[in-house]
Design an enzyme around this catalytic site. Structure first.
Site, PDB file in Angstrom:
ATOM      1  N   SER A 113       0.797  -1.220   0.000  1.00  9.11           N
ATOM      2  CA  SER A 113       0.000   0.000   0.000  1.00  9.11           C
ATOM      3  C   SER A 113       0.835   1.278   0.000  1.00  9.11           C
ATOM      4  O   SER A 113       1.628   1.492  -0.897  1.00  9.11           O
ATOM      5  CB  SER A 113      -0.957  -0.056   1.190  1.00  9.11           C
ATOM      6  OG  SER A 113      -1.858   1.003   1.126  1.00  9.11           O
ATOM      7  N   HIS A 114       0.668   2.090   1.052  1.00  9.32           N
ATOM      8  CA  HIS A 114       1.327   3.396   1.107  1.00  9.32           C
ATOM      9  C   HIS A 114       2.785   3.291   1.546  1.00  9.32           C
ATOM     10  O   HIS A 114       3.483   4.289   1.583  1.00  9.32           O
ATOM     11  CB  HIS A 114       0.567   4.280   2.088  1.00  9.32           C
ATOM     12  CG  HIS A 114       0.474   3.637   3.449  1.00  9.32           C
ATOM     13  ND1 HIS A 114      -0.304   2.523   3.671  1.00  9.32           N
ATOM     14  CD2 HIS A 114       1.087   3.907   4.615  1.00  9.32           C
ATOM     15  CE1 HIS A 114      -0.169   2.151   4.934  1.00  9.32           C
ATOM     16  NE2 HIS A 114       0.665   2.968   5.527  1.00  9.32           N
ATOM     17  N   ASP A 277      -3.121   6.238  -3.225  1.00  8.99           N
ATOM     18  CA  ASP A 277      -1.905   5.640  -2.672  1.00  8.99           C
ATOM     19  C   ASP A 277      -1.360   4.504  -3.545  1.00  8.99           C
ATOM     20  O   ASP A 277      -1.810   4.313  -4.674  1.00  8.99           O
ATOM     21  CB  ASP A 277      -2.172   5.147  -1.241  1.00  8.99           C
ATOM     22  CG  ASP A 277      -3.037   3.902  -1.222  1.00  8.99           C
ATOM     23  OD1 ASP A 277      -3.800   3.702  -2.180  1.00  8.99           O
ATOM     24  OD2 ASP A 277      -2.950   3.119  -0.250  1.00  8.99           O
ATOM     25  N   ASP A 279      -1.610   1.258  -3.752  1.00  6.92           N
ATOM     26  CA  ASP A 279      -2.469   0.223  -4.328  1.00  6.92           C
ATOM     27  C   ASP A 279      -3.847   0.759  -4.697  1.00  6.92           C
ATOM     28  O   ASP A 279      -4.739  -0.017  -5.050  1.00  6.92           O
ATOM     29  CB  ASP A 279      -2.590  -0.964  -3.372  1.00  6.92           C
ATOM     30  CG  ASP A 279      -3.207  -0.585  -2.034  1.00  6.92           C
ATOM     31  OD1 ASP A 279      -3.052   0.580  -1.628  1.00  6.92           O
ATOM     32  OD2 ASP A 279      -3.836  -1.444  -1.404  1.00  6.92           O
ATOM     33  N   ASP A 281      -6.306   2.278  -2.984  1.00  4.91           N
ATOM     34  CA  ASP A 281      -7.506   2.216  -2.151  1.00  4.91           C
ATOM     35  C   ASP A 281      -7.699   3.469  -1.293  1.00  4.91           C
ATOM     36  O   ASP A 281      -8.775   3.689  -0.756  1.00  4.91           O
ATOM     37  CB  ASP A 281      -7.558   0.933  -1.293  1.00  4.91           C
ATOM     38  CG  ASP A 281      -6.341   0.741  -0.429  1.00  4.91           C
ATOM     39  OD1 ASP A 281      -5.423   1.587  -0.477  1.00  4.91           O
ATOM     40  OD2 ASP A 281      -6.294  -0.266   0.304  1.00  4.91           O
ATOM     41  N   ARG A 282      -6.662   4.302  -1.178  1.00  6.82           N
ATOM     42  CA  ARG A 282      -6.818   5.532  -0.385  1.00  6.82           C
ATOM     43  C   ARG A 282      -7.062   6.728  -1.288  1.00  6.82           C
ATOM     44  O   ARG A 282      -6.667   6.715  -2.465  1.00  6.82           O
ATOM     45  CB  ARG A 282      -5.540   5.813   0.410  1.00  6.82           C
ATOM     46  CG  ARG A 282      -5.247   4.772   1.444  1.00  6.82           C
ATOM     47  CD  ARG A 282      -4.063   5.194   2.287  1.00  6.82           C
ATOM     48  NE  ARG A 282      -3.820   4.158   3.284  1.00  6.82           N
ATOM     49  CZ  ARG A 282      -3.171   4.350   4.413  1.00  6.82           C
ATOM     50  NH1 ARG A 282      -2.662   5.543   4.693  1.00  6.82           N
ATOM     51  NH2 ARG A 282      -3.008   3.365   5.257  1.00  6.82           N
ATOM     52  N   LYS A 376     -11.677  -0.354   0.369  1.00 11.42           N
ATOM     53  CA  LYS A 376     -11.798   1.076   0.165  1.00 11.42           C
ATOM     54  C   LYS A 376     -11.368   1.370  -1.270  1.00 11.42           C
ATOM     55  O   LYS A 376     -10.628   0.590  -1.861  1.00 11.42           O
ATOM     56  CB  LYS A 376     -10.998   1.852   1.204  1.00 11.42           C
ATOM     57  CG  LYS A 376      -9.532   1.468   1.376  1.00 11.42           C
ATOM     58  CD  LYS A 376      -9.000   2.125   2.645  1.00 11.42           C
ATOM     59  CE  LYS A 376      -7.488   2.042   2.763  1.00 11.42           C
ATOM     60  NZ  LYS A 376      -7.023   0.859   3.480  1.00 11.42           N
TER      61      LYS A 376
HETATM   62  C1  VG1 Z   1      -3.253   1.710   8.423  1.00  8.10           C
HETATM   63  C2  VG1 Z   1      -4.453   2.607   8.638  1.00  8.10           C
HETATM   64  C3  VG1 Z   1      -5.734   1.810   8.504  1.00  8.10           C
HETATM   65  C4  VG1 Z   1      -5.767   1.119   7.151  1.00  8.10           C
HETATM   66  C5  VG1 Z   1      -4.524   0.287   6.963  1.00  8.10           C
HETATM   67  C6  VG1 Z   1      -4.437  -0.324   5.592  1.00  8.10           C
HETATM   68  O1  VG1 Z   1      -3.215   0.713   9.402  1.00  8.10           O
HETATM   69  O2  VG1 Z   1      -4.372   3.222   9.896  1.00  8.10           O
HETATM   70  O3  VG1 Z   1      -6.820   2.679   8.680  1.00  8.10           O
HETATM   71  O4  VG1 Z   1      -6.889   0.290   7.055  1.00  8.10           O
HETATM   72  O5  VG1 Z   1      -3.364   1.097   7.145  1.00  8.10           O
HETATM   73  O6  VG1 Z   1      -4.515   0.654   4.616  1.00  8.10           O
HETATM   74  P1  VG1 Z   1      -2.276   0.796  10.708  1.00  8.10           P
HETATM   75  O7  VG1 Z   1      -2.479  -0.505  11.405  1.00  8.10           O
HETATM   76  O8  VG1 Z   1      -0.884   1.025  10.213  1.00  8.10           O
HETATM   77  O9  VG1 Z   1      -2.745   1.976  11.478  1.00  8.10           O
HETATM   78  V1  VG1 Z   1      -3.628   0.442   3.193  1.00  8.10           V
HETATM   79  O10 VG1 Z   1      -4.074   1.663   2.116  1.00  8.10           O
HETATM   80  O11 VG1 Z   1      -2.118   0.377   3.827  1.00  8.10           O
HETATM   81  O12 VG1 Z   1      -4.082  -1.072   2.640  1.00  8.10           O
HETATM   82 CO    CO Z   2      -3.619   1.272   0.279  1.00  6.77          CO
END
Ligand code: VG1
Ligand code: CO
Length: 543
Positions: A113-114, A277, A279, A281-282, A376
């Site tokens: 992801s990010h 982001d 992937d 989804d954000r 998302k």
């Molecule tokens: C983070 C965010 C959470 C989100 C998750 C995956 O998790 O706070 O809200 O669902 O990333 O998003 P954490 O446990 O680091 O707080 V993504 O776009 O990384 O799939």
């Molecule tokens: Co993501």
């Protein structure tokens, strides 16, 4: 079939977190590491014999090689068909859509992801179930249990096919279908928002800057925003996915999308700014001179979703993750619909969406989604904003400030302390948990604690209980502080501190959240001893 059964032993630490297993790319590339985990996934989900599995990722370094290994393992474990995005690419929401549309058994989604990518960056893998959403905890627990008991994995000796040619090939007895990653997603979006109305908005001169951050959404955004909706070429920037995201964190926040934020607060600002982001989804949405906090975005979209053609029936309910601000609760209350408060992570929304109890879900971490998929969906949220702007004929700033006038404003900020030691992070949380009972009634700065707890959630559809999801401290004056440790990081611990305060008086809405929240920030530090314990004088990231 040319199946090889390879003897192996359990590997420590293959425990899925908030969103699947995330580790350094170099860790995933260690011999047998990916293979062990994929075998544990296959066994943890009950096997793939005779089943169809969707495979795709965000294109980061190791994506294509990992897919080759995964396909050979799916074939060796008896899968009937693998559906793969061309060149191994599928945004997370697009993967969710393909799983649903093709009625697949599930999907393997590759992304961190990010988190930064590249050889020195991060890699990740998660399993999505037949509803298109991330596996619930019962399944991730079963996968983790398998990682601890594994003695062998199965892999086909044959080479994996090329991922670049569309169409069907075979790998052993398994059919491999390479699909256009974008087409199905475009058709889905067309059923949800009014493409004609948005086309007219662009034709009237409305300007947008969409930063795809060199990540997977680029091709989707180009196809929809520029080709279908007619925004001028160059509206979508950084649109070519790169294995290392150009060396950046593909995280659409004020730190990592700094240039977009600067532009939107400058005299050259277009009408709207947006980014997604790694992937896809954000999402983040900005107007000229205003950035919409993700918690506010959820509330505004919920209050306006009836404008979009896919949601004419109105709102059934709203779900938000616990640390997300209570702005959405005010909309739910006014519209007399249910509001669900879930633990952090999209996997907790799946049952509510399946049961038809919510029309929109969101997280403060820049995630918004609806029942159209079970993830998302960054680009969807941006298209929905465009559709609402077109329907209301107002600017983003006007829409948001009017929302605050109607409902009051929940000032909000999140402070992240990244890469602190695991020991100090664990100790801080343990001490906070230990102090919960003694906090109510105590005053910190000018705020008095009304209630304090460790958030637990009981899923209203299947009754499952998830506990220890974050410490909540409710103060008087509509203020709240929440503490939890990240479950997506790959180095040490990341402490997230979520801070908010309600302000009903619209003459006070135009203030800087960091100033408004100064007393909540100070109280949170006084309670948790953040500075002393982390040795940091300030957070690494403020969103
Ligand atoms: C983070 C965010 C959470 C989100 C998750 C995956 O998790 O706070 O809200 O669902 O990333 O998003 P954490 O446990 O680091 O707080 V993504 O776009 O990384 O799939
Ligand atoms: Co993501």
């Amino acid at each position: 079939m040319n199946v090889e059964t390879v003897a192996t032993a359990p590997i420590e630490g293959q425990k899925p977190g908030t969103s699947g297993l995330r580790k350094k790319t170099a860790v995933f590339m260690q011999p047998g590491y990916l293979e062990n985990y994929v075998q544990a996934v296959i066994e943890g989900v009950g096997g793939v014999d005779g089943r169809t599995v969707v495979v795709g990722g965000d294109g980061r370094f190791f994506n294509d090689k990992a897919i080759g290994i995964i396909l050979r393992m799916l074939a060796a474990n008896g899968a009937e068909r693998a559906i793969v995005g061309q060149d191994g690419m599928l945004s997370t929401p697009a993967a969710s859509n393909v799983i649903r549309k093709r009625k697949a058994f599930g999907g393997i989604v590759l992304s961190a992801s990010h988190n930064p990518g590249g050889e020195d960056g991060d890699f990740g893998l998660k399993f999505n179930i037949a509803n298109g959403g991330p596996a619930p905890e019962s399944i991730t627990d079963a996968i983790f249990a398998r990682t601890k008991a594994l003695t062998e994995y199965r892999i086909l000796k044959d080479q994996a096919p090329s991922l670049s040619t569309l169409g069907e090939t075979r790998l052993g007895n398994m059919k491999v279908e390479i699909i256009d990653p974008v087409a199905d997603y475009v058709s889905l979006m067309e059923t949800l928002v009014d493409f004609d109305r948005i086309r007219k908005l662009f034709a009237s001169g409305f300007t947008l800057r969409f930063d795809a951050m060199h990540a997977v959404t680029g091709p989707y955004a180009k196809a929809i925003i520029e080709e279908v909706l007619g925004a001028p070429a160059g509206t979508v920037i950084n649109a070519t996915p790169l294995p290392d995201f150009g060396g950046h964190h593909p995280d659409p926040n004020p730190v990592h999308a700094a240039e977009l934020f600067r532009l939107m607060f400058s005299s050259d600002a277009p009408d709207m700014g947006a980014a997604s982001d790694g992937d896809g989804d954000r999402n983040i949405v900005l107007g000229r001179g205003i950035s919409v906090s993700p918690s506010d975005s959820l509330a505004v979209l919920a209050a306006n979703i009836h404008h979009a053609k896919g949601y004419r029936g109105g709102l059934k309910g709203i779900a938000r993750s616990m640390p997300t601000s209570r702005a959405a609760d005010r909309v739910a209350e006014k519209l007399k619909v249910d509001l669900f408060e879930t633990p952090t992570g999209w996997k907790f929304f799946g049952n509510l969406l399946d049961a038809g109890r919510v029309t929109i879900c969101g997280e403060e971490s820049a995630g918004t989604g609806s029942p159209h998929v079970r993830e998302k969906d960054g680009l969807w949220a941006i298209l929905l904003w465009l559709d609402i702007v077109a329907a209301r004929g107002q600017s983003i700033a006007e829409i948001v400030t009017e929302h605050w006038r109607t409902y009051g404003r929940d000032f909000y900020t999140r402070h992240d302390y990244e890469g602190i030691s695991t020991a100090s992070g664990d100790q801080l949380m343990a001490d906070l948990r230990g102090s919960l009972a003694s906090l109510p009634g105590k005053t910190f700065k000018d705020l008095t604690v009304a209630e304090a707890d460790d958030f637990a959630y009981q899923d209203p559809t299947d009754g499952s209980v998830t506990s220890r999801q974050g410490v909540r401290i409710m103060f008087d004056k509509g203020a709240r502080a929440v503490f939890r440790l990240s479950g997506t990081g790959t180095e040490g611990a990341t402490l997230r501190v979520y801070l908010e305060k309600f302000e009903p008086d619209s003459s006070r809405h135009d203030r800087d959240p960091q100033d408004v929240l100064a007393d909540v920030i100070a109280a949170a530090d006084a309670i948790a001893g953040i500075r002393d314990r982390t040795g940091r004088s300030a957070p690494d990231v403020i969103t």
